[in-house]
Structure formats: structure tokens, C-alpha cells
Design an enzyme around this catalytic site. Structure first.
Site, PDB file in Angstrom:
ATOM      1  N   CYS A 135       0.854  -1.182   0.000  1.00  0.00           N
ATOM      2  CA  CYS A 135       0.000   0.000   0.000  1.00  0.00           C
ATOM      3  C   CYS A 135       0.895   1.238   0.000  1.00  0.00           C
ATOM      4  O   CYS A 135       0.963   1.967  -0.964  1.00  0.00           O
ATOM      5  CB  CYS A 135      -0.897   0.021   1.243  1.00  0.00           C
ATOM      6  SG  CYS A 135      -2.322  -1.066   1.142  1.00  0.00           S
ATOM      7  N   GLU A 155       4.137   1.246   2.041  1.00  0.00           N
ATOM      8  CA  GLU A 155       5.297   0.968   2.883  1.00  0.00           C
ATOM      9  C   GLU A 155       6.620   1.362   2.239  1.00  0.00           C
ATOM     10  O   GLU A 155       6.885   1.064   1.086  1.00  0.00           O
ATOM     11  CB  GLU A 155       5.348  -0.522   3.245  1.00  0.00           C
ATOM     12  CG  GLU A 155       4.115  -1.039   3.968  1.00  0.00           C
ATOM     13  CD  GLU A 155       3.008  -1.474   3.015  1.00  0.00           C
ATOM     14  OE1 GLU A 155       2.121  -0.653   2.738  1.00  0.00           O
ATOM     15  OE2 GLU A 155       3.054  -2.606   2.534  1.00  0.00           O
TER      16      GLU A 155
END
Lengths: 299, 785
Positions: free
Chosen positions: B429, B431
Site C-alpha cells: 500500500c 510501505e
């Protein structure tokens, strides 16, 4: 302002109003969850509605399918705001608040990072900002000291001394022009336009960034004579280093909701928005006077 | 797009995911017949068997070859990690959302072969037996989730190694490492030996896999009537004989080389976030440039190859999840998130011609997978941002936008070298990682509002009546707001402790029983150290805990402070009664809590200072706690879809939220509570110190009207730049009318292609569960700047 679709008829406003300006009347007898004291405060037939004097605020049916009416008597309301605070559903608002120049400056500075990126700034509008000239001047100075771009949106109906005092601190002036004919101007606004036109003539000589705004209202100021007159007038001015610029603002009906919330009558419900073509024609007409014409639409 | 691509794309969109038991059968056979051998060797043999024996599939017309399953969207299972029960299979087959068809044959194989062998033996089963009662209680109550209970760790991204070296070069590196083992001084020399030999076996296995494709392509070429296709198949055969054994020489070979490695990684295990080529435009550009200059490739052909590449990702749905894992990540997407733009290794503007070409591919393909993002640095030109925003404006949620400069800052703060930091980016997502050199494992989501719920209930879960946390005091006796904060902190520390203790066991279990010798080949410094990716072989090893619901938690604390302690218009007793009864009989209290409390997202410090307090508390609780790989624990702030699950297990909250409703998502304000426009949302979100995280997620929603025209793009661009100037890590935009979404809810058949942004990825609106759909609709729709 009263948002009737948020009201749950709990009656809290009725009981907190220090002047008993609010009354709640249940149309049906069974009402066991209204705030205690509400009905006692006044469901009298004697509180008659006088058009223009009272705010008659009709309620819709509540969840329990009963009809209520809330009335606020204007002459008793002192805008203390107790009902606003007390209302659990946020159905009441006092439009406007008292604010110091420090508070306002701080509020403005909150978004400085966005102005820096976009080249935006602050626009002082209203209402009419020049009705509070001293305050406006202080704010404008604070903004300029902080390198913030300033704009003032005014109808120009003020003394020249007042207008010229703020001019050095304003980057962009937005100046309303509604009607060239003095009589018509008086008829539709309640004031003569001589001062407005005079101010604009003088303004154009000393300020290099003025945008005239023309609210185009069908049937009122969209006739040929008005537009020609406006075109002639604007093109005759000596614009300080600038292309004479006029923005057309087509009439829209978004304001009707606000009148309702204020319990006021809307005087031109029959007027329709101008068509795109009509707006285009007006712009073309103005362009022929050598004026740069923009368009500002409600989104 | 060309006819070929249109056809392949259509096929990909139409294909329905189904379970393939081929992998499960092959793996089970290996384990059944395995002689005594060290775990890395066993895993290498598993990998080799899969590469040698799995069914090959070369699709008609495709230019890049290799599938994880026997066909596109044929989804393998990983019983050694998570053995699905017959009930699980039934659920997978019949559930409304994110289903996988299970044929009767598949079911039989599971019943007769797979389950009898793996029941009690899979990592999932073993993990649950090793977890303490307190861990299980917290897990069951929904205080945190466990990422590794159904999938293997992964969370890593490739750098540029495979474009410069072939696997045979890697072989030399392995030999060097083996040669340098010190059997006298190093007590782990033998373990390293086993690991390196295992990696060598895997390496050969992938080369073999590629060569099998070369053979198959030649076979097909022999039968092919169409001249053009015949030539293509011959080319494919040539390419598959060259890569990945040797370094790629052309653009096409580079794409194929990556794809083989990708298939290898996701065949070895069901890694989280599959795998990811990372900074694709950086890696491919030299090939692109050379091929164009030397007349081997036209721009159109490059585009077509990229489009084929894109479709490959779309054909690999995330391996099936059930239970909590399904709730926290309810989607088919497998999170390969391709990075564009950013900085080059020497710190200059990384945007090149290929960047724009890939953006156009993303725009045209409009597929669920892969995800994509732009890394936006102050050094990248505005035209790059505007070009990306034109795609964003179309409203299907890609690409998302990352602050490349903040990403570098985050990595540097964590102790990465400048070069490693600049070559990093973001994946999954949101990171942050040093691509090719880091293991940045997400270990599970953490339910911040639930922790607050416990703090307001003396450590007892009001839902179950069970004592889960420490006794932090009856809130009715709290004399000051500080008591509330103190109780919250104590609960937080306790549960973070439980989670970390669990993490450190689970990590070791994977290190011992499920090493990843194939993946380890590609992440530095596994070969050099002779240590597996699961055991700390990477240069950097972080274990993350993801905080969820900070918006809800903030508003809740703000409401408590405001009404109970500041204004004193509500007693704590009444508040507690109100939330325990889910506001039944307390509607006026709920209204007050909802409407007259300070709310996060409005640039109002009365709420925002509590957001930063919660953030700091969470950070202090987690940051720096050692993991078992020589690294530490850290935090990031993203939910995927877990805010919906976490909401279900959480009672009513003091911000006025009803029991079981979704929590706020990412670091966004509670849905609908931001009332001062997007600039205020960003100001609030920026008060968090993003540099202390490994990623944060901010979702914003606009209606199409306000982004119209050039002005719309410019305004959006200014908004992004300003948020990044304030230190924001990431922002993504949903551009859709609430009306459209409601219509899609009523009539999903006619909105099958509607893609929206969920968390760090886009998904089909109609694939989302209703609670998540409602939640997305409720997310604030800004009507003006």
C-alpha cells in the site's frame, strides 16, 4: 439561520432561549419525548405570523410521523447564540461572529503553505467589506507585512477617501458593476450609482489590477442598452497599465436556500438562469469594446 | 491499444479466479517423500520440483510468458503455510465477494491428500499452538491481526540486480560465499552452507523453468500457421533460453527476466505483496534507450510489451484468504505496486521518457493489478505531476502519489545509507523500503480505538466481558483527563508487548521451518552472509506494526476531554453508559458528541494535539523493540481493509460512532467529520511526524466537477505539493460521485468496471463488501477547494 432538515423537534432551543423567542408547537397530541418545558414555553395561537417580521420555520414530520412547527420571533431574538450551542443536531447557526484582527490574521496564516504553492491569498468580500474600513485596513496591512496576496471584492459604494486608503494594500480589486442607468440602479439596489461610477473612474487611474464583475441577471440588467453603456464606459477609462477587464457572473439560484434558512422572502423566484448562449452573446458584445471578458460560474 | 492487447486484456478481465491444486499436490509429494534434510534444502527441493513439473501455459498472442498456476487466474494454494479445511473451500467457493471457484476434483484432492497430510503441520496450525493464551485472547478480540497466519512474510521489492547480472553470475557469488565459509571460527558455517546450496538449487531450477518455456514455445511455433505468431514464438524461445541465466540484453528480455523471477517468488510462497519490480522506469530505461537507438524497438512496440507485462500481473489474483486475513485484506489484488519517477541513485530527477510511456500504459490498461504510484520529489518537474494527475482525475484510483523526499528521509532516519535510501521507494500500500536490500515485514494491524475502549473499561472487553488487558482503573473515578491518557498508554504498551512477543516467535518459526532460498537470492545481503531472507539475511530487517483508526481514536479522546473534563457537561458515568448501550436512550448525548466535539481533520489543535499524542504513544511503544533478525520493530499507519473488521469488533466510541461501524481509515479523518476542506485535512494530517514512520496513508475524495479543466489539475497539483512540503508521506485520490457509488451498490451488474481507491490499492467497487462500500461513500466528498 435554521436548517429545517436537521431539526429533530426536541425543543431544547425553546427551553434555553433567555427571551422566550422560540416556540414549538406540536400538531399532534402524543408527544412524549419533547424536552420538558418546551410546550409550556409557548404553543399559543396568539403568536401570529407576520410576513417579514417573524421567522416562520416549518418543520417536516419527525421520525414518529408527527408534524411540528417552530417559530422564532425576530423582535425577541437577540442573537445570543444559546440555542445554537444547545441544539444537539446543529440545526441552528448564527451567521457572522465577532473576531479580532489578531484572530483573523492567525486564521489566514493557517493556509500559508498552500498560498505559497499556488500563488493564492486572501479575498475580503462579504457583504461589503468597505462597511468596516478601519478593520479592513488593519487586516490588509497585516497581510502585506506577511507577503500575502490580497484581494478586495466591493460594490464601490463608499467615499473616495475610504477606498483610496486601502488601495495601496490591495493586489487585486474586484469591483461590481450592476447597472449603468442611475434610475434603474436605484430601483434594483435602493441606491444611486453615481458614486460607484465616479470611484471606478478614479480607481482605474491609480490601481493596475482591477477586475470589474458584472452579475448578469436576466430581465433585470441584461438588456442591450445596459451592456452597451457598460462597454462604452469601461473602454473610455484610462486603465493604469492594464487591459480593461470585466468578468461576467451568470445569475444562479443557489442563494434561495440561504433565504429560506433566514426565513426571508426571495424577491425574484421567477428569474431563470441565463443560457450559455446568452452569456456568450453578452461576452461577445463586451469584447467588441476592446474589453477582455472572463466568466465566473458557480460550480 | 493493439488488437492483441485488447484481446488479452478482455480475457484477463473476464477470467474468474479458481483454485488449482497442482502446487499443493506437488508440494505434498515432496514432503511425503523427503529424506532427512535441512529445511532450506527441503524448500529448495520443493521449488525445484515445482519448476520442473508444474504445467506450463503460453497464451495465444502473449509476448511475456509464465504463469503461477496452470492458467491465468488459476490460483494455487500453499498448504504448507495454510491448509484450507473443507469448510474453508466451501466458503471460498460460495462467498459473495472475493470468491474462488472450487471444482469437485479440487475438493476431493484436498479431502484425500492435502488435508490428511497438512492438518496440524501447516505453519498456520503450528503458529496457533505456539501462541500464548493472552496472545490468542487479544487476537480473537480483534486488538491486532497476524499477517503470517495464512501467508508467508514477503514485503520486499527487487532492485536492479537482475538487469545487470544473470543467474549464472549469481552462481559465482554463491560459490564465493561458500568458499569463504569459516568452519573453524564460525559456528554457523554449516547452516550457511546448507542455505547457500539451497539457493544454488533454486537458481538452477528457475533457469530450467525458463528453458522449459523455450522448448514449449518452439513446439508451438512448429504448429503455428500464422507467420507473424510463428516468428514471435521463435523470439520468445530465444529469450527464454537467454534469461534469466544470462543478463538481459534488450527491453523485451529485461521484462521477461523480471517476470520469471516474479513467478518464482510467488510460486515458492504466497508472499505478502507478491513481488515487485520497484523503480521500473529506472531499471528499464537503459534497455529502452539502447533498443530504440539501435532500431530494435519502436515506441509502439515498447508500449505493447509493457501492456503484455501489465496483463501478466492482473492474471495472478492474491492467493485465497479466509477468516481474519480475508477481512483485513478483502481483495484479489496482490499489491505489486510499481514506482515511477523519484530520484536516481545520485539524487537527481529520475523522470525519463519511459516514465511517461508507462504512465500512458497505466492509463490505457486500467487494470486492477499491478498497482502503480509516482514518487514525487521536489526535484521532479511539475509536468510529471500534472501528467499523472490527468490519470488520477479519471477516478479509478491509480496512480497514488508519494513524497519521494520524505521517503528518503524516513529511510535515512532508520539508518540506511544515502544510496540505498534513494534507490528505495514504496510498495504494497504505502510501505517504505530500501529496494533489493531490505526485509520490511508487516506483522499485523493494531486496533487503536479498541485499546481506548479497554482503557475506558478497566481492561475488560465490554463485548465479551473478558479481562484482556491490565486493570487501569475505573474511568468513573478518573479525576483528570491525564488519567484517561495514562490508562490508554498502559493498555497500549501491554498489547504492543503481547504482539511483539508473538512476532518474535513467529519470525523464528519461519526462519527455522520455512526458509525462502529462492527469494533470498535477490535480496542483499543474503548470498554474502549465507543467511536466509526469513532469518535476517537482508541488509536491513524491520518488523512493522500497522496502526489503524487513529482518526476515530483522536475524536474519541477529544470528545471525552471536551465534554467530561473541560466543559463538564457530561459525566464519565453517563458517557460510559451511553457507549455501553450503543447510545440507545442516549441519542441526545450521541448528537452532542458527534456535533460539538473537536474533530481531527479540521486543522483544529484541540483535536489534532491528541492525534499527535496517540501517534507518539504508539511510536514510543513499538519503535526500537528488537526483532529476531538483528533489526527492530517500527510503525506505519495503513489499514488496507482492516478498519472495517476492527470496527466490527469495537463497541460504540465517544466520538459518536455506533458499535460495529467501520473505524476511520489510514490517517484520514473520521469519514465525514472533516468540514473545513481539503487544505485543513492536510494540515491536520501533516501534524503527524511522518518521518518517524515506515509509511502513512491519506485518502481524499473529490467529485469530478471540481477537478475540471486545467485549473482543476493545477489546483490538485498545488494541493499535493503543499501537503508534501508539510512533510506528508502519501496521498491518493478518489474521484467519483457519491451518486455513482450508490447507483453501483444498487445495480452492480452495470458497474462491474467501476474501480475505486480503497487503501493503498484500487479495487472493483462491486467486489467490496457492503460495509466497505458504505464506508467509501461516506468518506468526505469535498465540493470545493
Amino acid at each position: 439561520m435554521f436548517f429545517s432538515d436537521r431539526c429533530t423537534f426536541c425543543g431544547t432551543c425553546v427551553s434555553v432561549c433567555p427571551n422566550h423567542a422560540v416556540t414549538l408547537k406540536a400538531v399532534s397530541r402524543e408527544s412524549n419525548w419533547i424536552h420538558p418545558g418546551a410546550l409550556e414555553a409557548g404553543s399559543r395561537e396568539t403568536d401570529r405570523v407576520h410576513p417579514g417580521q417573524d421567522m416562520l420555520l416549518e418543520g417536516r414530520g419527525s421520525e414518529m410521523n408527527r408534524a411540528y412547527e417552530i417559530h422564532t420571533l425576530q423582535k425577541k431574538c437577540i442573537a445570543c447564540g444559546e440555542c445554537v450551542k444547545a441544539c444537539p443536531s446543529g440545526a441552528r447557526e448564527v451567521a457572522g461572529r465577532v473576531v479580532t484582527s489578531d484572530e483573523l490574521t492567525r486564521e489566514i496564516m493557517k493556509d500559508v503553505v498552500f498560498y505559497d504553492s499556488s500563488g493564492g491569498g486572501v479575498t475580503f468580500s462579504g457583504g461589503e467589506p468597505l462597511l468596516q474600513p478601519d478593520f479592513l485596513l488593519v487586516l490588509l496591512r497585516e497581510c502585506k507585512e506577511r507577503e500575502i496576496h490580497t484581494a478586495v471584492d466591493t460594490c464601490g459604494f463608499t467615499e473616495w477617501e475610504t477606498l483610496s486608503a486601502i488601495v495601496p494594500y490591495v493586489d487585486l480589486i474586484l469591483y461590481d458593476l450592476k447597472c449603468m442607468d442611475t434610475g434603474m440602479h436605484f430601483q434594483f439596489t435602493g441606491r444611486s450609482n453615481e458614486v460607484i461610477l465616479e470611484n471606478l473612474i478614479r480607481l482605474s487611474k491609480i490601481h493596475s489590477n482591477v477586475t470589474v464583475r458584472f452579475p448578469l441577471i436576466p430581465g433585470i440588467n441584461d438588456n442591450e442598452e445596459n451592456i452597451v453603456s457598460m462597454g462604452e464606459f469601461l473602454s473610455s477609462l484610462r486603465w493604469e497599465g492594464n487591459q480593461p477587464r470585466i468578468n461576467v457572473l451568470p445569475y444562479h439560484k443557489t442563494g434561495i436556500g440561504k433565504y429560506e434558512r433566514l426565513g426571508r422572502a426571495y424577491s425574484i423566484p421567477h428569474v431563470v438562469q441565463p443560457t450559455d448562449e446568452a452569456v456568450g452573446c453578452v461576452r461577445d458584445r463586451l469584447r467588441r469594446f476592446g474589453l477582455e471578458t472572463g466568466l465566473e460560474e458557480a460550480r | 491499444m493493439t488488437e492483441r492487447i485488447a484481446l488479452l486484456r478482455e480475457q484477463s478481465l473476464k477470467a474468474k479466479p479458481y483454485i488449482s491444486t497442482e502446487r499443493a499436490e506437488l508440494v505434498t509429494a515432496v514432503y511425503k517423500n523427503a529424506r532427512v534434510a535441512s529445511p532450506p534444502i527441503i524448500r529448495a527441493l520443493v521449488f525445484r520440483t515445482l519448476m520442473e513439473r508444474k504445467t506450463l501455459y503460453i497464451n495465444d498472442g502473449e509476448l511475456i510468458v509464465g504463469e503461477r498456476g496452470p492458467a491465468p487466474k488459476a490460483t494455487p494454494t500453499y498448504p504448507e503455510i495454510c491448509c484450507h479445511s473443507l469448510i474453508d473451500l466451501e466458503v471460498l467457493d460460495s462467498r459473495e465477494k472475493i470468491s474462488f471457484a472450487v471444482s469437485p476434483e479440487a475438493r476431493n484432492i484436498y479431502e484425500e491428500e492435502i488435508i490428511p497430510f497438512w492438518k496440524g503441520r501447516s505453519m498456520r496450525d503450528m503458529i496457533f499452538t505456539q501462541m500464548t493464551d493472552e496472545w490468542k485472547a487479544a487476537y480473537d478480540a480483534g486488538i491486532f491481526t497476524e499477517f503470517m497466519e495464512q501467508r508467508s512474510p514477503g514485503h520486499t521489492v527487487l532492485d536492479d540486480k537482475i538487469y545487470k547480472k544473470g543467474l549464472l553470475d549469481f552462481k559465482k557469488d554463491i560459490r564465493e560465499s561458500l568458499a569463504s565459509l569459516d568452519y573453524v571460527g564460525d559456528s554457523r558455517a554449516y547452516d550457511k552452507h546448507e542455505q547457500l546450496v539451497a539457493m544454488d538449487i533454486c537458481l538452477d531450477a528457475l533457469i530450467h523453468f525458463a528453458r522449459r518455456h523455450a522448448e514449449k514455445a518452439l513446439e508451438l511455433a512448429g504448429e503455428e500457421k500464422d507467420e507473424r505468431r510463428k516468428t514471435e514464438l521463435a523470439q520468445i524461445a530465444e529469450i527464454c533460453s537467454h534469461v534469466p541465466a544470462y543478463a538481459p540484453r534488450t527491453f523485451w528480455e529485461a521484462l521477461q527476466a523480471y517476470w520469471f523471477v516474479h513467478v518464482g517468488v510467488i510460486t515458492e510462497y504466497n508472499t505478502w505483496d507478491s513481488f515487485n519490480p520497484g523503480r521500473l522506469d529506472q531499471h528499464l530505461y537503459p534497455f529502452y534507450k539502447k533498443d530504440i537507438e539501435e532500431g530494435r524497438l519502436t515506441e509502439e512496440e515498447a508500449k505493447e510489451l509493457l501492456q503484455c507485462f501489465w496483463i501478466k500481473f492482473n492474471n495472478q489474483p492474491a492467493p485465497p484468504k479466509v477468516g481474519v486475513t480475508a477481512e483485513e485484506s478483502a481483495t484479489y489484488t496482490d499489491f505489486a505496486n510499481i514506482n515511477l519517477g523519484g530520484l536516481t541513485a545520485d539524487g537527481s530527477d529520475g523522470v525519463n521518457d519511459l516514465t511517461y510511456l508507462i504512465l500512458n500504459v497505466i492509463d490505457e490498461m486500467r487494470l486492477l493489478q499491478p498497482s502503480s504510484n509516482i514518487q514525487l520529489s521536489s526535484k521532479n518537474p511539475d509536468r510529471f505531476l500534472r501528467h499523472a494527475l490527468r490519470i488520477v482525475r479519471k477516478g479509478w484510483g491509480q496512480p497514488s502519489i508519494f513524497n519521494a523526499d520524505m521517503v528518503v528521509q524516513e529511510l535515512l532516519r532508520q539508518g540506511k545509507s544515502l544510496a540505498d535510501a534513494r534507490c528505495g521507494g514504496t510498495s504494497g500500500c504505502v510501505e517504505t523500503g530500501a529496494f533489493g536490500k531490505e526485509s520490511y515485514i508487516l506483522t499485523g494491524y493494531f486496533n487503536l480505538p479498541k485499546v481506548l475502549e479497554l482503557a475506558l473499561n478497566d481492561g475488560v472487553d465490554p463485548r465479551s466481558g473478558i479481562r484482556l488487558g491490565p486493570a487501569t482503573g475505573c474511568p468513573k473515578e478518573f479525576e483528570s483527563f491525564d488519567n484517561v491518557l495514562h490508562a490508554f498508554e498502559k493498555q497500549l504498551d501491554y498489547f504492543v508487548g503481547v504482539k511483539i512477543r508473538g512476532n518474535n516467535v513467529i519470525e523464528r518459526m519461519y526462519a527455522k521451518y520455512m526458509p525462502a532460498p529462492f527469494l533470498s537470492l535477490f535480496i542483499d545481503d543474503c548470498i554474502k552472509k549465507g543467511i536466509d531472507y526469513h532469518e535476517g539475511g537482508a541488509r536491513y530487517n524491520i518488523s512493522y506494526i500497522q496502526g489503524v483508526g487513529i482518526g476515530t481514536a483522536t475524536d474519541s479522546l477529544a470528545a471525552v476531554r471536551h465534554h467530561v473534563f473541560d466543559e463538564k457537561t457530561l459525566t464519565m458515568a453517563d458517557l460510559i453508559s451511553a457507549i455501553h448501550s450503543d447510545f440507545v436512550g442516549y441519542e441526545d448525548v450521541r448528537m452532542r458528541l458527534m456535533r460539538s466535539s473537536p474533530k481531527y481533520g479540521n486543522d483544529d489543535d484541540r483535536a489534532d494535539d491528541l492525534m499527535t499524542w496517540i501517534f507518539r504513544a504508539f511510536f514510543n511503544s513499538v519503535e526500537g523493540s528488537p526483532n529476531t533478525k538483528g533489526g527492530v520493530h517500527r510503525i506505519n499507519m495503513l489499514p488496507t481493509t482492516c478498519h472495517v473488521y476492527f470496527g466490527k469488533v469495537c463497541g460504540a466510541t465517544p466520538d459518536g460512532r455506533h458499535a460495529e461501524e467501520p473505524l476511520s481509515e489510514g490517517i484520514s479523518p473520521v469519514q465525514g467529520r472533516d468540514r473545513k476542506g481539503p487544505t485543513s485535512v492536510m494540515k491536520s494530517a501533516a501534524k503527524m511526524d511522518h518521518a518517524l514512520t515506515g509509511g502513512t496513508l491519506l485518502n481524499m475524495k473529490f467529485t469530478p466537477k471540481i477537478l475540471e479543466g486545467e485549473e482543476g489539475i493545477l489546483n490538485l497539483a498545488h494541493l499535493v505539493r503543499s501537503y508534501f512540503k508539510l512533510g506528508g508521506h502519501h496521498v491518493q485520490f478518489n474521484v467519483v460521485n457519491a451518486e455513482t457509488l450508490r447507483a453501483a451498490q444498487e445495480d452492480p451488474e452495470n458497474f462491474r468496471n467501476l474501480i475505486v481507491r480503497v487503501a493503498g490499492y484500487s479495487d472493483y467497487f462491486c467486489d467490496l463488501g457492503k460495509a466497505l462500500q458504505d464506508e467509501i461513500i461516506a468518506r468526505t466528498e469535498h465540493a470545493s477547494f
